[in-house]
Design an enzyme around this catalytic site. Sequence first.
Site, PDB file in Angstrom:
ATOM      1  N   THR A  99       0.836  -1.199   0.000  1.00  9.61           N
ATOM      2  CA  THR A  99       0.000   0.000   0.000  1.00  9.61           C
ATOM      3  C   THR A  99       0.871   1.250   0.000  1.00  9.61           C
ATOM      4  O   THR A  99       1.941   1.256   0.609  1.00  9.61           O
ATOM      5  CB  THR A  99      -0.917   0.018   1.238  1.00  9.61           C
ATOM      6  OG1 THR A  99      -1.693  -1.166   1.246  1.00  9.61           O
ATOM      7  CG2 THR A  99      -1.829   1.234   1.244  1.00  9.61           C
ATOM      8  N   ARG A 112     -11.916  -9.342  -2.528  1.00  9.87           N
ATOM      9  CA  ARG A 112     -11.601  -8.855  -1.173  1.00  9.87           C
ATOM     10  C   ARG A 112     -11.285  -7.363  -1.225  1.00  9.87           C
ATOM     11  O   ARG A 112     -10.574  -6.896  -2.116  1.00  9.87           O
ATOM     12  CB  ARG A 112     -10.398  -9.629  -0.619  1.00  9.87           C
ATOM     13  CG  ARG A 112      -9.897  -9.161   0.742  1.00  9.87           C
ATOM     14  CD  ARG A 112      -8.661  -8.303   0.616  1.00  9.87           C
ATOM     15  NE  ARG A 112      -8.128  -7.911   1.908  1.00  9.87           N
ATOM     16  CZ  ARG A 112      -7.139  -7.022   2.079  1.00  9.87           C
ATOM     17  NH1 ARG A 112      -6.585  -6.466   1.028  1.00  9.87           N
ATOM     18  NH2 ARG A 112      -6.729  -6.706   3.283  1.00  9.87           N
ATOM     19  N   THR A 122      -1.766   2.126   6.501  1.00  7.14           N
ATOM     20  CA  THR A 122      -1.212   0.953   5.835  1.00  7.14           C
ATOM     21  C   THR A 122      -1.055  -0.139   6.877  1.00  7.14           C
ATOM     22  O   THR A 122      -0.968   0.134   8.060  1.00  7.14           O
ATOM     23  CB  THR A 122       0.138   1.279   5.157  1.00  7.14           C
ATOM     24  OG1 THR A 122       0.673   0.080   4.589  1.00  7.14           O
ATOM     25  CG2 THR A 122       1.141   1.859   6.131  1.00  7.14           C
ATOM     26  N   GLY A 131      -5.287  -4.753   6.416  1.00  8.13           N
ATOM     27  CA  GLY A 131      -6.493  -4.028   6.022  1.00  8.13           C
ATOM     28  C   GLY A 131      -7.709  -4.347   6.867  1.00  8.13           C
ATOM     29  O   GLY A 131      -8.491  -3.445   7.206  1.00  8.13           O
TER      30      GLY A 131
END
Lengths: 167, 136
Positions: B1, B29, B52, B55
């Site tokens: 990320t 997802r 980050t 998740g």
Amino acid sequence: MPKYALVLHGGAVTMDPSSISPEKEAALREGLQAALKAGWKILHRGGSALDAVEATVNSLENNENFNSGRGSSLNLQGEVQMDASIMDGRTLQAGAVNSVRYVKNPVTLARTVMEKCEHVYLSGDGAIEFALEHGLTMEAVHYFETEKTRQEWLEIVMDEAKVPQKD
Amino acid sequence: TVGAVALDQDGNLAVATSTGGIEGQRKGRVGDSPVIGGGSYAANEACAVSCTGDGEVLLRGALAHEVYALVKYKGLSVQEACKEAVQLRAEDLKGDKGFIAIDTDGNIAIESNTNVMRCAYRIEDEEPFVAVWREE
């Protein structure tokens, strides 16, 4: 003159330090530096925070050493599947997309949703079609895949194949 | 990320976050990155935040909005708010967490509970800072 500043991240993770080679670390630093420069110069010239964060993230998306855009992880089917969002602190306007393929810069798509769509959030095929409608840059599947992500995906698939099968 | 937060010369804040997800993730997802309040949040009245890490953990804690709320309603600095968000219900929200944040005074925060936190910042004409490891 009011203060201006930019902060960026390229991902946080817990990992064995030896798994990052000196060459990889140097490439990461170079990528972070380039992204910082891309956004900072916009702020320095009096540009908007919104333009700065988009330019910063675009730079990281275009760098295969980071997990976004080119260099994204592959899902279980071996496909790239990208998500992004953007938000303007002045107006509370926001845009977001998920499960996007082919779009070179998902954060630019998120901004396009924010500015040109009546909705905040588009997903999958709808987001891709919106990108095409608005002329965003698209890339073929192989643009996003790298040797590293392909290898990581193969390791996951091979591990799954080791599970004893029964008929 | 990857993500960025910025304060411009007009005093406005913004955030952007983008991700390729996690290796071998289930098709469809969705993590925190595209979720407003989960992985991103910005409001001039408080701060801009990009997250980050794991998740699902960030989503369950609505941690980008948590940082905003800690600044707006509890009066914490962005540094204090990010530290508190990293520790928020750590027994229930276990996992990697990383935050960057900035407020309208140009105060910045970089916090994580990981050993790797790839990040960089630059304030006005000061020297840029770039790091790969959290302890740099």
